[in-house]
Design a protein around this motif. Structure first.
Motif, PDB file in Angstrom:
ATOM      1  N   GLY A   1      32.984  43.941  34.905  1.00 28.44           N
ATOM      2  CA  GLY A   1      33.213  42.871  35.862  1.00 28.44           C
ATOM      3  C   GLY A   1      34.158  43.315  36.958  1.00 28.44           C
ATOM      4  O   GLY A   1      34.786  44.367  36.871  1.00 28.44           O
ATOM      5  N   LYS A   2      34.246  42.482  37.990  1.00 27.48           N
ATOM      6  CA  LYS A   2      35.157  42.762  39.099  1.00 27.48           C
ATOM      7  C   LYS A   2      36.515  42.152  38.810  1.00 27.48           C
ATOM      8  O   LYS A   2      36.612  41.100  38.178  1.00 27.48           O
ATOM      9  N   ILE A   3      37.541  42.796  39.317  1.00 29.99           N
ATOM     10  CA  ILE A   3      38.895  42.280  39.152  1.00 29.99           C
ATOM     11  C   ILE A   3      39.112  41.162  40.161  1.00 29.99           C
ATOM     12  O   ILE A   3      38.902  41.348  41.358  1.00 29.99           O
ATOM     13  N   ILE A   4      39.511  40.010  39.648  1.00 28.67           N
ATOM     14  CA  ILE A   4      39.771  38.845  40.490  1.00 28.67           C
ATOM     15  C   ILE A   4      41.225  38.831  40.946  1.00 28.67           C
ATOM     16  O   ILE A   4      41.525  38.503  42.087  1.00 28.67           O
ATOM     17  N   GLU A   5      42.119  39.199  40.022  1.00 28.64           N
ATOM     18  CA  GLU A   5      43.552  39.115  40.310  1.00 28.64           C
ATOM     19  C   GLU A   5      44.288  40.198  39.536  1.00 28.64           C
ATOM     20  O   GLU A   5      43.917  40.529  38.413  1.00 28.64           O
ATOM     21  N   VAL A   6      45.329  40.747  40.158  1.00 30.12           N
ATOM     22  CA  VAL A   6      46.191  41.731  39.504  1.00 30.12           C
ATOM     23  C   VAL A   6      47.591  41.141  39.436  1.00 30.12           C
ATOM     24  O   VAL A   6      48.101  40.616  40.425  1.00 30.12           O
ATOM     25  N   ILE A   7      48.205  41.207  38.245  1.00 30.42           N
ATOM     26  CA  ILE A   7      49.563  40.691  38.045  1.00 30.42           C
ATOM     27  C   ILE A   7      50.443  41.874  37.640  1.00 30.42           C
ATOM     28  O   ILE A   7      50.623  42.147  36.449  1.00 30.42           O
ATOM     29  N   PRO A   8      50.988  42.619  38.618  1.00 29.31           N
ATOM     30  CA  PRO A   8      51.731  43.831  38.285  1.00 29.31           C
ATOM     31  C   PRO A   8      53.014  43.578  37.506  1.00 29.31           C
ATOM     32  O   PRO A   8      53.427  44.418  36.710  1.00 29.31           O
ATOM     33  N   ALA A   9      53.648  42.435  37.696  1.00 31.52           N
ATOM     34  CA  ALA A   9      54.899  42.151  36.990  1.00 31.52           C
ATOM     35  C   ALA A   9      54.686  42.090  35.479  1.00 31.52           C
ATOM     36  O   ALA A   9      55.575  42.448  34.704  1.00 31.52           O
ATOM     37  N   LYS A  10      53.505  41.669  35.062  1.00 32.03           N
ATOM     38  CA  LYS A  10      53.194  41.570  33.635  1.00 32.03           C
ATOM     39  C   LYS A  10      52.203  42.636  33.187  1.00 32.03           C
ATOM     40  O   LYS A  10      51.775  42.634  32.036  1.00 32.03           O
ATOM     41  N   ASN A  11      51.805  43.530  34.103  1.00 34.92           N
ATOM     42  CA  ASN A  11      50.830  44.591  33.828  1.00 34.92           C
ATOM     43  C   ASN A  11      49.526  44.013  33.283  1.00 34.92           C
ATOM     44  O   ASN A  11      48.975  44.483  32.296  1.00 34.92           O
ATOM     45  N   ARG A  12      49.046  42.963  33.939  1.00 32.07           N
ATOM     46  CA  ARG A  12      47.831  42.293  33.493  1.00 32.07           C
ATOM     47  C   ARG A  12      46.854  42.136  34.655  1.00 32.07           C
ATOM     48  O   ARG A  12      47.249  42.145  35.819  1.00 32.07           O
ATOM     49  N   VAL A  13      45.581  42.003  34.306  1.00 35.90           N
ATOM     50  CA  VAL A  13      44.533  41.790  35.301  1.00 35.90           C
ATOM     51  C   VAL A  13      43.607  40.677  34.823  1.00 35.90           C
ATOM     52  O   VAL A  13      43.471  40.444  33.622  1.00 35.90           O
ATOM     53  N   VAL A  14      42.983  40.001  35.783  1.00 35.63           N
ATOM     54  CA  VAL A  14      41.983  38.984  35.475  1.00 35.63           C
ATOM     55  C   VAL A  14      40.640  39.543  35.924  1.00 35.63           C
ATOM     56  O   VAL A  14      40.468  39.901  37.091  1.00 35.63           O
ATOM     57  N   VAL A  15      39.708  39.649  34.981  1.00 31.60           N
ATOM     58  CA  VAL A  15      38.386  40.204  35.254  1.00 31.60           C
ATOM     59  C   VAL A  15      37.370  39.077  35.131  1.00 31.60           C
ATOM     60  O   VAL A  15      37.433  38.283  34.186  1.00 31.60           O
ATOM     61  N   GLU A  16      36.416  39.019  36.086  1.00 36.24           N
ATOM     62  CA  GLU A  16      35.445  37.932  36.055  1.00 36.24           C
ATOM     63  C   GLU A  16      34.550  38.026  34.820  1.00 36.24           C
ATOM     64  O   GLU A  16      34.129  39.108  34.423  1.00 36.24           O
ATOM     65  N   LYS A  17      34.309  36.882  34.206  1.00 37.23           N
ATOM     66  CA  LYS A  17      33.459  36.726  33.022  1.00 37.23           C
ATOM     67  C   LYS A  17      33.960  37.500  31.806  1.00 37.23           C
ATOM     68  O   LYS A  17      33.183  37.879  30.938  1.00 37.23           O
ATOM     69  N   VAL A  18      35.271  37.752  31.755  1.00 37.91           N
ATOM     70  CA  VAL A  18      35.873  38.445  30.615  1.00 37.91           C
ATOM     71  C   VAL A  18      37.066  37.619  30.141  1.00 37.91           C
ATOM     72  O   VAL A  18      37.806  37.075  30.954  1.00 37.91           O
TER      73      VAL A  18
END
Length: 111
Positions: free
Chosen positions: A26-43
């Motif tokens: 999936g494509k990355i929707i959002e990156v949260i560098p402070a928490k080292n996390r990413v939001v991936v579509e449909k995941v």
């Protein structure tokens, strides 16, 4: 404290390598560098219960993507057709671009 660097960017095509959604792309929707996390579509879809409001007068159960750790995803190379590690290289015009470690193809679409 400075934000740590994340190896992926918003809009990158990635594949999940571990966890309950392993193998999904999936494509990355959002990156949260402070928490080292990413939001991936449909995941990592979670259900959230919402009260009726002006924006959502019906209320009910909403399904949305939740963040996953950035270490659980790898950039997907369309040329290799597999998840790969990325490196950096200076192009002829002087721009720095991310490249596929396997085939050497440029992963940045805008470069």
């Amino acid at each position: 404290m400075a934000n740590p660097k994340v190896h992926v960017r918003k809009g990158d095509l990635v594949q999940v390598i571990t966890g309950k959604d392993a193998g999904k792309k999936g494509k990355i929707i959002e990156v949260i560098p402070a928490k080292n996390r990413v939001v991936v579509e449909k995941v990592n879809i979670v259900k959230r219960h919402s009260k009726p409001s002006k924006t959502n007068p019906q209320g009910g159960i909403i399904e949305k993507e939740a963040p996953i750790d950035a270490s659980n995803v790898m950039i997907f190379c369309p040329k290799c057709d597999r998840p790969v590690r990325s490196g950096h290289k200076f192009l002829e015009n002087g721009d720095k671009a991310r490249i596929c470690r396997k085939c050497g193809d440029v992963l940045d679409k805008d470069k």
